[in-house]
Design an enzyme around this catalytic site. Structure first.
Site, PDB file in Angstrom:
ATOM      1  N   HIS A  81       0.932   8.189 -17.318  1.00 32.42           N
ATOM      2  CA  HIS A  81       1.967   7.264 -16.823  1.00 32.42           C
ATOM      3  C   HIS A  81       2.854   6.903 -18.007  1.00 32.42           C
ATOM      4  O   HIS A  81       2.624   5.910 -18.690  1.00 32.42           O
ATOM      5  CB  HIS A  81       1.313   6.018 -16.203  1.00 32.42           C
ATOM      6  CG  HIS A  81       2.286   5.181 -15.421  1.00 32.42           C
ATOM      7  ND1 HIS A  81       3.243   4.399 -16.023  1.00 32.42           N
ATOM      8  CD2 HIS A  81       2.465   5.024 -14.079  1.00 32.42           C
ATOM      9  CE1 HIS A  81       3.966   3.795 -15.081  1.00 32.42           C
ATOM     10  NE2 HIS A  81       3.507   4.160 -13.895  1.00 32.42           N
TER      11      HIS A  81
ATOM     12  N   HIS B 228       5.900  11.688 -10.859  1.00 28.58           N
ATOM     13  CA  HIS B 228       6.132  10.241 -10.835  1.00 28.58           C
ATOM     14  C   HIS B 228       7.205   9.858 -11.850  1.00 28.58           C
ATOM     15  O   HIS B 228       8.377  10.043 -11.609  1.00 28.58           O
ATOM     16  CB  HIS B 228       4.803   9.510 -11.069  1.00 28.58           C
ATOM     17  CG  HIS B 228       4.870   8.049 -10.767  1.00 28.58           C
ATOM     18  ND1 HIS B 228       4.891   7.562  -9.484  1.00 28.58           N
ATOM     19  CD2 HIS B 228       4.910   6.967 -11.568  1.00 28.58           C
ATOM     20  CE1 HIS B 228       4.973   6.247  -9.514  1.00 28.58           C
ATOM     21  NE2 HIS B 228       4.990   5.858 -10.771  1.00 28.58           N
TER      22      HIS B 228
ATOM     23  N   CYS C 169       1.647   3.728  -3.118  1.00 26.57           N
ATOM     24  CA  CYS C 169       0.671   4.697  -3.636  1.00 26.57           C
ATOM     25  C   CYS C 169       0.185   5.675  -2.569  1.00 26.57           C
ATOM     26  O   CYS C 169      -0.090   6.835  -2.855  1.00 26.57           O
ATOM     27  CB  CYS C 169      -0.541   3.970  -4.230  1.00 26.57           C
ATOM     28  SG  CYS C 169      -0.127   3.107  -5.757  1.00 26.57           S
ATOM     29  N   HIS C 170       0.027   5.198  -1.320  1.00 28.11           N
ATOM     30  CA  HIS C 170      -0.602   6.043  -0.296  1.00 28.11           C
ATOM     31  C   HIS C 170       0.408   6.748   0.604  1.00 28.11           C
ATOM     32  O   HIS C 170       0.024   7.643   1.359  1.00 28.11           O
ATOM     33  CB  HIS C 170      -1.543   5.205   0.569  1.00 28.11           C
ATOM     34  CG  HIS C 170      -2.682   4.599  -0.207  1.00 28.11           C
ATOM     35  ND1 HIS C 170      -3.806   5.307  -0.552  1.00 28.11           N
ATOM     36  CD2 HIS C 170      -2.840   3.366  -0.746  1.00 28.11           C
ATOM     37  CE1 HIS C 170      -4.629   4.521  -1.249  1.00 28.11           C
ATOM     38  NE2 HIS C 170      -4.057   3.339  -1.393  1.00 28.11           N
TER      39      HIS C 170
ATOM     40  N   CYS D 167       0.802  -1.231   0.000  1.00 23.88           N
ATOM     41  CA  CYS D 167       0.000   0.000   0.000  1.00 23.88           C
ATOM     42  C   CYS D 167       0.837   1.284   0.000  1.00 23.88           C
ATOM     43  O   CYS D 167       0.438   2.294  -0.577  1.00 23.88           O
ATOM     44  CB  CYS D 167      -0.933   0.033   1.203  1.00 23.88           C
ATOM     45  SG  CYS D 167      -1.699  -1.554   1.590  1.00 23.88           S
TER      46      CYS D 167
ATOM     47  N   MET E 285      -7.974   2.390  -7.682  1.00 25.67           N
ATOM     48  CA  MET E 285      -7.492   1.437  -6.668  1.00 25.67           C
ATOM     49  C   MET E 285      -7.764   0.019  -7.192  1.00 25.67           C
ATOM     50  O   MET E 285      -8.871  -0.296  -7.608  1.00 25.67           O
ATOM     51  CB  MET E 285      -8.273   1.715  -5.377  1.00 25.67           C
ATOM     52  CG  MET E 285      -8.276   0.581  -4.394  1.00 25.67           C
ATOM     53  SD  MET E 285      -6.994   0.728  -3.166  1.00 25.67           S
ATOM     54  CE  MET E 285      -7.299  -0.766  -2.239  1.00 25.67           C
TER      55      MET E 285
END
Ligand code: DHE
Length: 562
Positions: free
Chosen positions: A381, A339, A52-53, A49, A103
């Protein structure tokens, strides 16, 4: 005054320090958990997790998961003062089935019990892992073969320029595949869930980084690829790059960490640590962020400089490595959640996705300024993107999107007078190529190719996730060709998708290598296509080919050809 007593514990390779007082304060309303359940929750959170978080759960590509959002009100209401309070039941559903916001579903990865643990775990106050100092780096550093004991020339007859450094994600290994023979030349142990590889300017050294922050330096001049040094740069990391400017070839390595949020500079041929720079600071909105993670890093060919992209602050750093002791840094404001990204055709501009802001930021590395901030469709992306000359709009750089079914083509400036007529389009999205669905991760082409290859591994439909789309860049009005990678592999169908992911060209640009990324116990493969005919050329399988994902051709990575 109550004093907070820190205590620590270890998950895999990562030790976490927890402030006892913080945990207690939150325990009043967060659901109860046994110490064993908390251990399980921590391990899964870190492995699945945090990417991403965020470790502190402040959100980036994924949503903010701090208790203020995840815990139900004391009276059990889900909505309070306009704020959505999720609670265990709702969180279980989100974790199991995913959301339309991107998600992914975990019902085929985690058990029901684990999903329940995770739903309760993320209602607790986040655990704060410890810092990682230069001394910690030094203590972790292993110089296995010093430079003077290494070969003076390549000892094998492998064509080193056409070796593919291939991530075997779930075994924590890197396969070095002989691109001419299409067989595994050697496999080396690397860090946990190893992520990307980059090449030294000379093409001799491969550097790879695991999600646990372990950097591995592999020397290709031995008879077999050999690990000559390793070092930890933090507890959680994703990126590395080398010094590529003339006079600095193979001299330095820079590694970016997610936790602690910092980048580290090392000697290129030994990995001896030289310097750590924290990236904690102020976002482009003027707010302090305690966890601004280092996302992509790229090495300039025109200056002794790295472009270091700081995810949460949206600041792009141009770091001049000509004087490490007196480091000069230009800080460029762009947009939050930086990113991945790559060079334009001229290698003057670096284009990076501010993914959760749905923007691409373009930096002019010659002037050291932001050249443009371009709005795109949802969650761009690009990987490193793809450069080609569009028949109508001239030089363009392409990015796919995780959140939308298009490939965006952005016009990029070019000094050649024959492209002057396209100046009017510069920094505009000039075309959006239609894909069968969202979930793209990577696009790729090559100067000798007439094709643009795009994957869709995160698409929820099997027929898309296991395939690739190929566009003819000479005539983009033609419908793209769908390449059924999983079917072409001849491997038996498995319950879990075998995702077709990450395309990479051979050194001469004639072949495209695609990973077929199966489950850890399922057979996986690298599927090789002839780029001219789009016909299958070879399926590289091996019992050791477990969960292959990224592949980095030595020559193309060394020269940034894409
Ligand atoms: Fe990656 C590049 C971060 C998940 C395969 N990935 C990158 C980069 C970053 C990043 C910051 C740019 C590095 C650079 O250029 O210096 N990746 C993350 C995450 O935070 C994320 C979303 C979640 C996580 O927990 O790690 C994540 N990445 C994945 C995967 O699950 C992928 C598909 C499979 C795998 O092997 O882990 C994956 N990421 C890749 C690859 C690249 C990459 C193959 C390099 C692309 C290239 O061509 O350069």
């Amino acid at each position: 005054m109550r004093t907070l007593k820190p205590f620590s514990f270890t998950i895999g390779a990562v030790s976490f320090a927890l402030m006892a007082g913080f945990g207690q304060a939150n325990a009043q309303t967060a659901p109860a958990m046994t110490p064993q359940e908390k251990e399980i929750g921590k391990k899964i959170y870190f492995e699945r997790c945090a990417g991403c978080h965020g470790v502190l759960r402040k959100g980036a590509t994924g949503k903010n998961l701090e208790p203020a959002w995840t815990k139900k009100d004391k009276d059990g209401k889900e909505i309070s003062g306009g704020t959505l309070k999720l609670g265990t039941e709702r969180l279980e559903k989100i974790i199991a089935y995913g959301t339309e916001g991107g998600m992914v579903n975990y019902d085929d990865i985690l058990t029901k019990e684990e999903i329940n643990i995770m739903a309760r775990y993320i209602q607790q106050t986040p655990d704060v892992p410890p810092e990682f100092s230069l001394k910690d780096m030094m203590d972790s550093w292993k110089l296995i073969v010093p430079p003077e004991q290494r070969p003076k020339k390549p000892m094998s007859n492998v064509n080193l320029k056409n070796v593919f450094a291939t991530t075997l994600r779930d075994t924590g290994e890197l396969a070095l595949i002989d691109g001419d023979k299409k067989e595994i030349w050697g496999i080396v142990k690397t860090g946990y869930a190893v992520h990307i590889s980059r090449l030294s300017a000379s093409g001799r050294y491969v550097y790879t980084v695991g999600r646990d922050g372990l950097v591995t330096l592999i020397d290709l001049w031995f008879e077999k690829p050999t690990t000559v040094a390793t070092i930890k740069i933090g507890h959680d990391a994703r990126s590395v790059d080398t010094s590529k400017f003339k006079g600095y070839e193979d001299k330095y390595l820079v590694g970016g960490s997610y936790w602690p949020p910092q980048y580290s500079i090392m000697e290129g041929d030994t990995l001896k640590p030289l310097k750590i720079v924290s990236t904690r600071g102020i976002t482009v909105d003027g707010e302090y962020h305690p966890e601004p993670r280092v996302a992509s890093i790229v090495s300039s060919h025109i200056k002794p400089e790295w472009v270091i992209n700081i995810k949460e602050t949206g600041q792009i750093l141009l770091v001049d490595y000509s004087d490490i002791k007196n480091l000069k840094t230009t800080t460029i404001e762009s947009a939050k959640f930086l990113h991945d990204g790559g060079w334009d055709m001229t290698k003057r501009y670096f284009l990076v996705a501010a993914n959760a802001s749905h923007k691409i930021a373009a930096v002019d590395t010659k002037t050291g300024k932001l050249a443009a901030l371009i709005d795109t469709k949802k969650i761009p992306h690009p990987g490193r993107g793809a450069n080609f000359v569009h028949p109508k709009y001239g030089p363009v750089w392409a990015t796919g999107h995780l959140g939308d079914a298009v490939i965006s083509l952005i016009s990029t400036p070019h000094p050649d007078p024959k492209y002057a007529k396209y100046k009017q389009y510069n920094w505009k999205v000039v075309e959006e190529l239609k894909m069968p669905g969202a979930g793209n991760l990577f696009v790729k082409t090559h100067p000798k190719s007439n094709h643009l290859w795009a994957d869709m591994p995160m698409n929820p439909e099997r027929e898309n996730a296991e395939a690739m789309m190929v566009f003819d860049i000479r005539d983009l009005s033609k419908p793209p060709v769908k390449i059924e990678v999983a079917k072409d592999s001849g491997l038996p169908e498995t319950k879990a998708f075998r995702r077709a992911v990450h395309q990479e060209f051979s050194e001469d640009g004639s072949e495209v290598w695609v990973s077929l990324w199966g489950g850890k116990t399922d057979p996986s493969a690298i599927v090789v296509y002839d780029d001219k005919t789009l016909k299958l050329k070879k399926v590289i399988t091996d019992p050791k080919m477990i969960t292959p994902t990224g592949k980095f051709n030595v020559y193309n990575t060394m020269k940034d050809i894409y």
